[in-house]
Design a protein around this motif. Structure first.
Motif, PDB file in Angstrom:
ATOM      1  N   UNK A   1       0.817  -1.199   0.000  1.00 10.29           N
ATOM      2  CA  UNK A   1       0.000   0.000   0.000  1.00 10.29           C
ATOM      3  C   UNK A   1       0.861   1.264   0.000  1.00 10.29           C
ATOM      4  N   UNK A   2       1.901   1.266   0.851  1.00  8.56           N
ATOM      5  CA  UNK A   2       2.771   2.443   0.942  1.00  8.56           C
ATOM      6  C   UNK A   2       3.507   2.673  -0.373  1.00  8.56           C
ATOM      7  N   UNK A   3       3.972   1.608  -1.016  1.00  5.25           N
ATOM      8  CA  UNK A   3       4.664   1.731  -2.297  1.00  5.25           C
ATOM      9  C   UNK A   3       3.778   2.436  -3.324  1.00  5.25           C
ATOM     10  N   UNK A   4       2.535   1.966  -3.430  1.00  2.00           N
ATOM     11  CA  UNK A   4       1.601   2.562  -4.380  1.00  2.00           C
ATOM     12  C   UNK A   4       1.263   3.994  -3.966  1.00  2.00           C
ATOM     13  N   UNK A   5       1.032   4.199  -2.685  1.00  2.00           N
ATOM     14  CA  UNK A   5       0.616   5.508  -2.194  1.00  2.00           C
ATOM     15  C   UNK A   5       1.695   6.559  -2.409  1.00  2.00           C
ATOM     16  N   UNK A   6       2.943   6.220  -2.081  1.00  2.00           N
ATOM     17  CA  UNK A   6       4.035   7.176  -2.222  1.00  2.00           C
ATOM     18  C   UNK A   6       4.270   7.509  -3.698  1.00  2.00           C
ATOM     19  N   UNK A   7       4.226   6.485  -4.548  1.00  2.00           N
ATOM     20  CA  UNK A   7       4.374   6.731  -5.980  1.00  2.00           C
ATOM     21  C   UNK A   7       3.262   7.609  -6.519  1.00  2.00           C
ATOM     22  N   UNK A   8       2.029   7.332  -6.083  1.00  2.25           N
ATOM     23  CA  UNK A   8       0.874   8.113  -6.531  1.00  2.25           C
ATOM     24  C   UNK A   8       0.964   9.558  -6.048  1.00  2.25           C
ATOM     25  N   UNK A   9       1.242   9.757  -4.772  1.00  2.00           N
ATOM     26  CA  UNK A   9       1.288  11.112  -4.219  1.00  2.00           C
ATOM     27  C   UNK A   9       2.389  11.948  -4.855  1.00  2.00           C
ATOM     28  N   UNK A  10       3.525  11.313  -5.146  1.00  2.00           N
ATOM     29  CA  UNK A  10       4.652  12.051  -5.699  1.00  2.00           C
ATOM     30  C   UNK A  10       4.419  12.478  -7.137  1.00  2.00           C
ATOM     31  N   UNK A  11       3.864  11.574  -7.961  1.00  2.00           N
ATOM     32  CA  UNK A  11       3.868  11.821  -9.393  1.00  2.00           C
ATOM     33  C   UNK A  11       2.498  12.110 -10.024  1.00  2.00           C
ATOM     34  N   UNK A  12       1.397  11.879  -9.322  1.00  2.00           N
ATOM     35  CA  UNK A  12       0.092  12.121  -9.957  1.00  2.00           C
ATOM     36  C   UNK A  12      -0.161  13.594 -10.298  1.00  2.00           C
TER      37      UNK A  12
END
Length: 420
Positions: free
Chosen positions: A232-243
């Motif tokens: 979850x954290x992997x997806x969340x951090x990637x999403x928050x950084x680049x979306x």
């Protein structure tokens, strides 16, 4: 339709609302101070002449700082006054956020974001253990309400941070959020004295620095929950950084519009999902102890197709639909992250074990923005974000394994231990 009995209404009236509201505000700025960096990435990149890989590395260093420090943070949360740990954490990260506005290059940003991350690591273990202690019969509801601050902090910082940066420069956004956090720490210092009784000294068990990691690895259920949390954290951090950058570049949205839209649709639906998940899990767990884990596993699984839709769609309507439904099912999962863990962890080491859980999850999740930054010039953000659905699928599998093979036995052992 949810029906409330007179007993339920009475219990909600006796609910310690001031404590949860104050913790909500702290968690709000915890997340806002993280997200403003992501929202104004294009301005920071242009002003300081940084590359995409360097920006991704800064975001990764931030998460690594949390992951490396959080075991110590969990130990401190079990040994020292939880309310003092929370106040200290808020004051330190807010001060570092304020001074981030003075950064003049890559090294400055790396150092200050590392300070923000390491000081923020002290908050979650102490706060979650405090909530579990003070809201024993309403743990799911209290943690769900607390979790909504994450979504509100990200949504509001996504809009206000971008607007402040566009009108007054990117540095001002850090001054604004950091300054308010410093003021809030003073408010907490005054109010916590009145609403939280002095901490009692633990005499039956002496917590050590390694109890968090040892307590985590003694429980197979806790290990599997940590692996799911890492997904979850992997997806969340990637999403928050680049979306925000994804919307800005693919659909030519303004910085403010991209920052707001990337955060709003996802987190407003997550807000609804976490409240529903927390409310129903408190009822369902009275019948079946594994209900919290079932809700989490389903939340991750059902979010997968919408993560893929979010990255692959070529029309904004479908991108926002993907973001929203991804957020709703993510909220279902989020509502029981720590409540599920605490099913198999004794109260004396809950802060330490949750700290160990956060450490492993964040050390793994920290690679996401860096990886997406590296593949962005070739693979593109659309395919990169869509591929995150595979990681969520893996997370749901880990929880289903815990439900099938480990939870029942460890719940039985925990029950027998409590009787001794």
């Amino acid at each position: 339709m949810i029906r409330y009995s007179a007993r339920n209404n009475l219990s909600l009236r006796s609910f310690n609302w001031e404590l949860i509201v104050l913790l909500w505000l702290v968690f709000f700025f915890n997340q806002a101070d993280r997200q403003i960096f992501n929202v104004i990435l294009p301005q920071i990149k242009a002003a300081l002449k940084l590359t995409d890989a360097e920006l991704g590395m800064i975001a990764s260093v931030f998460i690594w700082a949390i992951g490396l420090c959080v075991p110590l943070s969990g130990y401190i949360g079990d040994v020292f006054s939880k309310k003092k740990v929370i106040i200290f954490s808020l004051l330190l990260w807010s001060t570092a956020t304020f001074f981030t506005g003075l950064s003049a290059g890559l090294v400055h940003l790396i150092v200050l974001r590392a300070v923000v991350g390491s000081s923020e690591s002290f908050y979650a273990p102490a706060a979650n253990a405090l909530i579990a202690e003070k809201y024993q019969e309403k743990t799911g509801l209290a943690m769900a309400i607390h979790q909504t601050a994450l979504y509100a902090g990200i949504i509001i910082s996504g809009l206000s941070g971008a607007l402040i940066a566009e009108r007054f420069g990117w540095s001002t956004a850090f001054y604004f959020f950091g300054g308010i956090g410093i003021i809030l720490s003073i408010v907490l210092f005054v109010r916590f004295k009145k609403i939280i009784a002095p901490d009692t000294v633990q005499t039956t068990y002496k917590v050590t620095l390694f109890d968090g990691i040892m307590g985590l690895f003694r429980k197979k259920t806790a290990i599997l929950l940590t692996l799911a949390f890492a997904c979850m954290v992997f997806v969340n951090v990637g999403y928050l950084t680049w979306s925000p950058t994804f919307l800005h570049e693919k659909f030519n949205l303004s910085l403010a519009n991209a920052g707001f839209s990337s955060m709003f649709y996802h987190h407003i639906f997550a807000f609804l999902g976490v409240l529903l998940g927390g409310r129903f899990s408190d009822q369902l767990v009275k019948k079946t102890a594994g209900s919290r884990l079932k809700l989490q596993a389903l939340g991750l699984l059902l979010a997968c197709p919408f993560i893929y839709l979010m990255g692959s769609a070529n029309q904004l309507f479908w991108v926002y639909a993907g973001m929203g439904l991804f957020g709703f099912f993510r909220g279902i999962y989020d509502s029981n992250i720590y409540a599920s863990l605490f099913l198999v962890i004794p109260p004396t080491i809950r802060a330490s074990v949750s700290g160990a859980m956060i450490m492993f999850a964040f050390l793994i999740g920290a690679f996401a923005p860096w990886i997406l930054g590296i593949v962005k010039p070739t693979l593109g953000l659309s395919d990169g974000l869509s591929a995150l659905s595979i990681v969520y699928l893996a997370g749901s599998i880990f929880i289903f394994i815990a439900l099938k093979f480990t939870l029942s036995k460890e719940l039985y052992i925990a029950a027998q231990t409590d009787k001794i």
